[in-house]
Scaffold this motif. Structure first.
Motif, PDB file in Angstrom:
ATOM      1  N   ALA A 176       0.817  -1.214   0.000  1.00  0.00           N
ATOM      2  CA  ALA A 176       0.000   0.000   0.000  1.00  0.00           C
ATOM      3  C   ALA A 176       0.854   1.268   0.000  1.00  0.00           C
ATOM      4  CB  ALA A 176      -0.928  -0.003   1.219  1.00  0.00           C
ATOM      5  N   TRP A 177       1.876   1.326   0.864  1.00  0.00           N
ATOM      6  CA  TRP A 177       2.679   2.558   0.954  1.00  0.00           C
ATOM      7  C   TRP A 177       4.150   2.332   1.318  1.00  0.00           C
ATOM      8  CZ3 TRP A 177       4.938   3.254   5.710  1.00  0.00           C
ATOM      9  CH2 TRP A 177       4.367   2.581   6.811  1.00  0.00           C
ATOM     10  N   GLY A 178       4.472   1.162   1.887  1.00  0.00           N
ATOM     11  CA  GLY A 178       5.839   0.949   2.354  1.00  0.00           C
ATOM     12  C   GLY A 178       6.880   1.018   1.251  1.00  0.00           C
ATOM     13  N   TRP A 179       6.539   0.537   0.056  1.00  0.00           N
ATOM     14  CA  TRP A 179       7.497   0.553  -1.049  1.00  0.00           C
ATOM     15  C   TRP A 179       7.864   1.962  -1.475  1.00  0.00           C
ATOM     16  CZ3 TRP A 179       6.520   2.833  -5.802  1.00  0.00           C
ATOM     17  CH2 TRP A 179       5.193   3.198  -6.042  1.00  0.00           C
ATOM     18  N   ARG A 180       7.026   2.964  -1.129  1.00  0.00           N
ATOM     19  CA  ARG A 180       7.291   4.348  -1.539  1.00  0.00           C
ATOM     20  C   ARG A 180       8.367   5.027  -0.684  1.00  0.00           C
ATOM     21  NH1 ARG A 180       3.125   6.211  -4.850  1.00  0.00           N
ATOM     22  NH2 ARG A 180       1.235   4.928  -4.850  1.00  0.00           N
ATOM     23  N   VAL A 181       8.533   4.577   0.545  1.00  0.00           N
ATOM     24  CA  VAL A 181       9.421   5.269   1.485  1.00  0.00           C
ATOM     25  C   VAL A 181      10.863   5.372   0.965  1.00  0.00           C
ATOM     26  CG1 VAL A 181      10.388   5.219   3.816  1.00  0.00           C
ATOM     27  CG2 VAL A 181       7.966   4.690   3.450  1.00  0.00           C
ATOM     28  N   PRO A 182      11.470   4.297   0.418  1.00  0.00           N
ATOM     29  CA  PRO A 182      12.833   4.435  -0.098  1.00  0.00           C
ATOM     30  C   PRO A 182      12.956   5.481  -1.217  1.00  0.00           C
ATOM     31  CG  PRO A 182      12.267   2.118   0.169  1.00  0.00           C
ATOM     32  CD  PRO A 182      11.004   2.886   0.370  1.00  0.00           C
ATOM     33  N   PHE A 183      11.903   5.639  -2.016  1.00  0.00           N
ATOM     34  CA  PHE A 183      11.937   6.656  -3.071  1.00  0.00           C
ATOM     35  C   PHE A 183      11.885   8.056  -2.467  1.00  0.00           C
ATOM     36  CE2 PHE A 183      10.432   2.880  -5.299  1.00  0.00           C
ATOM     37  CZ  PHE A 183      11.124   2.946  -6.497  1.00  0.00           C
ATOM     38  N   TRP A 184      11.071   8.243  -1.449  1.00  0.00           N
ATOM     39  CA  TRP A 184      10.988   9.558  -0.814  1.00  0.00           C
ATOM     40  C   TRP A 184      12.305   9.918  -0.111  1.00  0.00           C
ATOM     41  CZ3 TRP A 184       5.699   8.054   1.785  1.00  0.00           C
ATOM     42  CH2 TRP A 184       4.684   8.119   0.817  1.00  0.00           C
ATOM     43  N   ALA A 185      12.959   8.915   0.448  1.00  0.00           N
ATOM     44  CA  ALA A 185      14.231   9.170   1.147  1.00  0.00           C
ATOM     45  C   ALA A 185      15.294   9.714   0.200  1.00  0.00           C
ATOM     46  CB  ALA A 185      14.721   7.881   1.806  1.00  0.00           C
TER      47      ALA A 185
END
Length: 443
Positions: A176-185
Motif C-alpha cells: 500500500a505505501w511501504g514501497w514508496r518510502v525508499p523513493f521519498w528518502a
C-alpha cells in the motif's frame, strides 16, 4: 584527495541508491502495482522493461553531460546530474498506481525511469574524472576506486531500507505505501549530496584545457570520428560486469523468491551480504591494478566470470541460502576485478579534451547490453522455474565477449617514474605518467 574522494563516493552512492531502489522495487512489487492485468511472469517482465528504460537513457545522459563536462568542466556535471536523478526518484514514490489512474501510471513510471537514467548517465563520468584527474598517476586506480565504491554503498542503503520495511510491515502495508518510502528518502540524500559537492574544485586537466583554449567544440562528434574503436571495445568489455551484477542483485531476487522458494527477507539479506563483500574488496583490487596494470585485472575478471556461470546456476538452483550466498559472492568478486579499475582505465584511454564524453558513453553503452537486456532475458529463460542453465549460457556468452574486447584494448597504467639513469619520458608519449593528463592513450 581524501576529502575529494569521499565527496565523490557519497555522490555516486546517492545516485546509485536512486537507481537501485527502483531495481529492487521492480523485482518485488512494481509488477502487480503497475501491471495488474498481466500474469505474474508478464508483470515481472514489464517491470524489468521499465527498469531497462533507465539503462537506455544512460548513454543519452552521458552524451548530454559529457558535452558539459568537456566544454564547461567536470564540476558542473556533478550538481546537475544529482539534482536530475534525485527529483525523478522522489516523483516515482509519489506516483499513483494502476488502480488509481489506469494505463497512465505505467507510462509515467517509464518516463521517470528514463529521467533517472539520464541523470545517472552524467554522474559517473563527472565523478570518476574529478578523482582520476586530481590523483597522482601511480595511485590513480586507488583513488578512482572511491566513486566505484558508491554503487555497492548505494545498493546497501536501498536494500537495507527495503529490508527494514519488509520485515516491520505486513505485506498489505508494504504494497500500500511501504514501497514508496525508499523513493521519498532519495530527496533527503540528494540534498545532502549537493551540500557535500559545493566545495569541490575543478580538475587540473580541465584548467589546462581552458587556459590553452583546447576544449573540443563537439566532443561527441570527435569521439565517434577519432575514438570509435575504443568506444565500441569498452562498451563490449564492460557488458559482462553489468550482466553479472544485475543478474545477482535484480534477477536473483525474483528467482530466489519465486522459483527457489527462499523468503523475500532472506534473499534481500543474501544479496546485501554479497554486495558488502564486493564493496570491501574494491579498494584492494584497485591497489593491485596500480601494481600489475588495468588490463590484466580485467582479463582475469572476465575469465573468472566465464568459468563461474554454470557453478553459479547450480548453486542458485539448490535453494539453500548458504550455497546461494557462495554463488553470489564469487560472481561479484569476478565483477569487482573489472569494475574496481574502470574509473582509472576508461579515462586513461581518452585524451583530456573528450575524456568526459568518451569514458561516460563507453561505460553506459555497456549498461544497455549488460544491465537493460539481462534481467529480461534471464527472467524469460527461467519461465518454467527450473535450474537456470539458460542464464548460465547467456552469462558465459557475454563473459567471452568481454574477454575478447579487453584483449583488444591497450594497457594504460603509467610507467614507473624515471630513475637517474633513464631519460625522462616526453609528455604524451608512452611512459609519461608523471602527472594527470600525461597518459598513454591509443592513437
Amino acid at each position: 584527495m581524501l576529502r575529494l574522494a569521499f565527496a565523490t563516493l557519497a555522490g555516486t552512492a546517492i545516485e546509485f541508491y536512486d537507481f537501485f531502489v527502483y531495481g529492487t522495487a521492480a523485482a518485488l512489487v512494481l509488477g502487480p502495482l503497475f501491471f495488474p492485468s498481466f500474469s505474474p511472469l508478464a508483470g515481472t517482465l514489464a517491470a524489468f522493461a521499465t527498469f531497462g528504460a533507465g539503462f537506455i537513457a544512460r548513454p543519452i545522459g552521458s552524451l548530454l553531460f559529457g558535452h558539459v563536462g568537456d566544454r564547461m568542466g567536470r564540476r558542473p556535471v556533478l550538481f546537475i546530474s544529482l539534482l536530475t536523478t534525485g527529483v525523478a526518484t522522489v516523483l516515482v514514490g509519489c506516483l499513483p498506481t494502476y488502480d488509481s489512474i489506469g494505463a497512465t501510471a505505467p507510462v509515467l513510471l517509464v518516463a521517470l525511469r528514463f529521467v533517472q537514467g539520464i541523470g545517472l548517465g552524467g554522474e559517473w563520468g563527472g565523478a570518476v574524472l574529478l578523482t582520476a584527474e586530481h590523483a597522482p598517476a601511480d595511485r590513480r586506480a586507488l583513488w578512482g576506486a572511491f566513486p566505484q565504491m558508491g554503487p555497492p554503498l548505494g545498493f546497501l542503503l536501498a536494500n537495507g531500507l527495503t529490508l527494514t520495511l519488509s520485515t516491520t510491515l505486513s505485506d498489505a502495508q508494504f504494497l500500500a505505501w511501504g514501497w514508496r518510502v525508499p523513493f521519498w528518502a532519495a530527496g533527503i540524500l540528494a540534498a545532502g549530496g549537493l551540500l557535500l559537492r559545493a566545495s569541490l574544485a575543478e580538475t587540473p586537466d580541465f584548467h589546462e584545457l581552458r587556459r590553452t583554449g583546447r576544449q573540443a567544440e563537439a566532443p561527441a562528434v570527435e569521439v565517434v570520428r577519432r575514438h570509435w574503436r575504443t568506444l565500441l571495445l569498452t562498451a563490449g568489455a564492460l557488458s559482462c560486469g553489468y550482466a553479472v551484477f544485475y543478474t545477482v542483485t535484480t534477477w536473483g531476487l525474483t528467482y530466489g523468491t519465486e522459483a527457489a522458494g527462499i523468503s523475500r527477507t532472506t534473499m534481500l539479506a543474501l544479496v546485501m551480504g554479497a554486495v558488502a563483500v564486493m564493496g570491501t574488496v574494491t579498494p584492494f583490487a584497485a591497489v593491485l591494478a596500480d601494481r600489475v596494470g588495468r588490463r590484466p585485472m580485467c582479463l582475469a575478471g572476465s575469465i573468472l566470470s566465464a568459468l563461474w556461470t554454470f557453478p553459479f546456476a547450480a548453486l542458485l538452483g539448490t535453494g539453500e541460502p548458504a550455497l546461494v550466498f557462495l554463488a553470489f559472492v564469487v560472481a561479484l568478486l569476478a565483477f569487482v576485478s573489472v569494475f574496481a579499475v574502470t574509473a582509472a582505465y576508461l579515462p586513461e584511454l581518452y585524451e583530456p579534451r573528450v575524456r568526459c564524453t568518451g569514458a561516460a558513453v563507453g561505460y553506459n553503452l555497456a549498461g544497455v547490453l549488460g544491465g537493460a537486456v539481462t534481467p529480461l532475458v534471464t527472467t524469460a529463460l527461467t519461465e518454467d522455474g527450473g535450474p537456470p542453465w539458460g542464464v548460465a549460457a547467456w552469462l558465459t556468452g557475454i563473459a567471452l565477449l568481454s574477454l575478447c574486447c579487453f584483449a583488444a584494448l591497450p594497457e594504460t597504467r603509467p610507467a614507473a617514474p624515471p630513475t637517474a639513469d633513464t631519460k625522462p619520458a616526453v609528455p604524451g608519449q608512452p611512459g609519461a605518467g608523471d602527472r594527470p593528463g600525461d597518459r598513454r592513450t591509443p592513437a
